[in-house]
Write a protein that holds these residues in place. Sequence first.
Motif, mmCIF file in Angstrom:
data_model
loop_
_atom_site.group_PDB
_atom_site.id
_atom_site.type_symbol
_atom_site.label_atom_id
_atom_site.label_comp_id
_atom_site.label_asym_id
_atom_site.label_seq_id
_atom_site.Cartn_x
_atom_site.Cartn_y
_atom_site.Cartn_z
ATOM 1 N N TRP A 295 -0.091 15.816 1.434
ATOM 2 C CA TRP A 295 0.710 15.154 0.393
ATOM 3 C C TRP A 295 2.160 15.639 0.368
ATOM 4 C CZ3 TRP A 295 -2.244 14.094 -4.839
ATOM 5 C CH2 TRP A 295 -3.298 13.201 -4.579
ATOM 6 N N LEU A 458 7.252 14.750 -2.443
ATOM 7 C CA LEU A 458 6.155 13.965 -1.858
ATOM 8 C C LEU A 458 6.526 13.556 -0.426
ATOM 9 C CD1 LEU A 458 3.448 12.939 -3.136
ATOM 10 C CD2 LEU A 458 4.567 10.719 -3.381
ATOM 11 N N TRP A 460 6.462 11.396 2.654
ATOM 12 C CA TRP A 460 6.180 9.966 2.860
ATOM 13 C C TRP A 460 6.737 9.574 4.213
ATOM 14 C CZ3 TRP A 460 3.123 7.889 -0.848
ATOM 15 C CH2 TRP A 460 2.806 6.541 -0.717
ATOM 16 N N GLY A 503 -5.803 14.343 4.375
ATOM 17 C CA GLY A 503 -5.618 13.615 3.113
ATOM 18 C C GLY A 503 -6.900 13.462 2.325
ATOM 19 N N TYR B 170 -5.574 5.402 -0.485
ATOM 20 C CA TYR B 170 -5.026 6.739 -0.221
ATOM 21 C C TYR B 170 -3.552 6.791 -0.630
ATOM 22 C CZ TYR B 170 -3.179 10.799 2.178
ATOM 23 O OH TYR B 170 -2.534 11.971 2.444
ATOM 24 N N LYS B 174 -1.888 8.885 -3.795
ATOM 25 C CA LYS B 174 -0.803 9.824 -3.494
ATOM 26 C C LYS B 174 0.448 9.470 -4.302
ATOM 27 C CE LYS B 174 1.660 11.664 0.561
ATOM 28 N NZ LYS B 174 1.711 11.733 2.024
#
Lengths: 787, 190
Positions: A295, A458, A460, A503, B170, B174
């Motif tokens: 994450w 976060l 990404w 994850g 998912y 998140k």
Amino acid sequence: MTNHWSDLQNTDCALIMGGNPAENHPISFRWLTKAKEKGGKIVSVDPRFTRTSSKADVYASLRSGTDIAFMGGMINYALENNLIHREYVAEYTNASFIVKKDFEFNDGLFSGYDEATRKYDKTKWAFETDEEGNPKKDKTLTHPRSVFQLMRKHFSRYDVDSVIAVTGTPKEDYLKVCETFCSTSKIGKSGTIMYAMGTTQHTVGTQNVRAFGIIQLLLGNIGLPGGGINAMRGESNVQGSTDFALLYHLLPGYVGTPTAIPEHATLEGYNTKETPSGGYWSNKPKFLVSMLKAWYGPNATKANEFGYQYLPKGNKNYSHINLFNAMYKGELEGAFLFGTNPVVGGPNAGKEKEALSNLKWMVAVDLWETETSAFWQEEAGSDPSKIDTEVFLLPAASSYEKEGSVSNSSRWMQYRWKAIDPKGESLADLEIIHMLVKNLKGLYKNESSAAAKPINALYWNFGEGHHPDIDLVAREINGYDLSTGKLLKGFGDLKDDGTTSSGNWIYSGFYPEEGKNRSKNRDNKDTGGGNFLNWAYAWPANRRILYNRASADPSGKPWSDKKAVIWWDESQKKWTGNDIPDFKPTVAPADPGGTNPFIMINGGVAGVYAPTLNDGPFPEHYEPFESPVKNSFSSQEINPAVVIIEGEFNLKGDSKKYPIVGTTYRVSEHWQSGSMTRNQEWLSELAGHMYIEMSEELAKEKGIKNKDKIIVSSARGDIKAYAMVTKRFKPHMMNGKKVHQVGMPWHFGYKGYATGDTANRLTPHIGDANTTIPEYKAFLCDIRRAD
Amino acid sequence: MVEINLNRRQFLKLSGATAATLAVVELGFNEKEVHAQTKELKIAKATVTPTICAFCGVGCGILVHTKDNTVVYTEGDPDSPVNEGTLCSKGTTIRQVFTSEKRLTKPLYRAPGSKKWEEKSWDWMYETIAKRTKETRDKTFIEKENGMFVNKTEAIASLGGAALDNEETYLLAKMMRGLGVVYLEHQARI
Ligand code: SF4
């Protein structure tokens, strides 16, 4: 499901209770038909004679909300008639554990109850332990405080006559069910229990499932082909979305969400409090740290507890009912809705619709305009000029206009390839979520406020384009060895030092190496036992039958060749068979822990006694929140551990005004709140009208004829529908008292081609003591002719 | 028909691990023979793609036939060990999920107090939603409670997701945790 759809063909008896697969999971039934062809029996227990009942060998009716009485009686029947698999019970369950003297049960209450908070002190139900902290055991099962003897005593109150006086089941039917299902206690036989929302949607829903667990363990049916406890999932990916934790109390892979309690203030504190000393969950810190690495990526370091502090920590129950209560009270400003329609599907739906107008903004992502996204319209009975909610309705692509995997009820993760571009301007949810995050990250980019930190941290990294690279998402879920950059082979390789990422640990292993996404596997050769190991991927570790070590005796030999799944191969020094062992493959039966099949649980045996639940270690019958009768098992009317919301939000009906038991269900042609099916022409034509099903006896009493327009009312609201007078419902006779029951589909609303009134206008806002799942399946109502 | 099916099935089996979308004509079948053997002309020359049913948790395999940018036919996937080619009424009509005229095809916006939807662009939608989310979040964000970090907002809820793909759930989980959302719920509860 502990087992899987094609495994149903291996059963000797399927007890179907709280579900109607012939209608709601139709294709599952072909496997039951195969079982029948091989001599297996089907037992259907349902308030209504359903299509499943019509295919069953044995049918018994019960009043909605009396499942624990029904199953408690079956547990008593099995114990009293010695129809149990004694060695399995003694070796593989906690029946041999000794419970401390503090445990008591009196008049519907377990020890440790606090009336003011409606909570139990669960330490009162603990086991006696030796110096090392291990539970004391008596494998002869004769110690008066052994779980076995306490269980026997608890369920001795559930004798047949007491049970049927509550359930309203005809005695001969009841005995036939007990006899048929308990016959699977014989070695060489296996029985399965299949259930759905008819089991869980009660104030005692969790304990309903517990009762299934107890009987299955007593009969020795867990871990066997054709055995297990099989929850039939109602949505194509409700299994996956639960695994991935779209629930307030979970993180992916069933790791509990940290909360705002002092013990959870640090990662170390969380790990200390939440990690058991034994069983597979003792690896929890590895799962959590690897998830944090997925994450927060490079922003998760040892120095910052791998980003643990970024995780939101709540301090209350945030479940559906409480969420809408907060919205109703104006505590929420915004809401995102992804393919969900609570104005039809939520309990007490009229109140949920009212609550929506308290939002400042709502984002609805859907294929259709639903009753929920249109709640502000005149058609919905609203005055638009008085509703200030901004609504953003984003068109989503359908399942085959994009690619990705879904996990069915069997835990099989199967791939859907993209067949066509999304219709019109609609987009895959994957892209919508990705773009929302990118826009939000853009807004916060140059900020360092408290709110900015977690979103900036976060990680990404799914490609530069508008559409994220799904392969990168899949890899992130599987996880990497961060020191080599290679994909992980499975969750056995996870570490808690930040050198691995994953994850969702339970899925780790589905993508073990380059070019090998195993959810895409399409080899449909039966690899033995109907397990199809090379078709798709089943979490965890591609296992098809959970707890399959229990299909073999303590020495590692199958209890019966007919029911063999895995066995110990002494020459190879490993477990082998038709399935991936749900056990460490090289731990021999004689090794420490070698006879403990339930590897997830500390101690390695299954719990017929559950001192962790909120409402007691054994299931006990209580009446539903709204009931037509008094509880004849104790002076506790409803589950003493449920939380009751008082006031306008949750009005309660009285049995004098509303004497009829109501329940809801589905039909084959429609799906959930109906938005996916009532917007299709053919299905709308096939099942076009809302109706209320009732017995001939009730129709006669009320002067109602088939197809009459009638009104059903509850304390929450009134709905109109057609009467369907059938023989499928019969009044229940209980202690000489006649109680009627009606049932109705819950698919309808005012949008789409097929429209009708919404059943959930009638249902209450009360939830189960453990899960807060609403009690949709047993409420009080009355009916009358509309004209 | 049988022959075509067999060939198609073999193809799908072999190619399973890679892309499984390919026009039947591209498989090197004799086109004329296909035409002669099939009574369902509309699916000849169609592209066949395996998918999984969007409805209940049984997870039946479905083959989607597409041609000229529309869905011309759907059928049960004979290779799936779950359904072996069979489907129920919902799986059978899944074509209409694409063809239904009720499908939303444009982003729609409803202003406060308004009686109607307005069409908007995706960019406008993303930007405006992100702005609203940020406003609410910034105003209601709780960084610490009793001295410990809680990093949450109790003013934003997220609902739904049981029909999404795993990869989507998912990302959604998140994203929402990243925003500090604690009112996070979906159909498993209802
Ligand atoms: S075809 Fe029917 S039984 Fe199969 S997954 Fe779809 S809805 Fe379920």
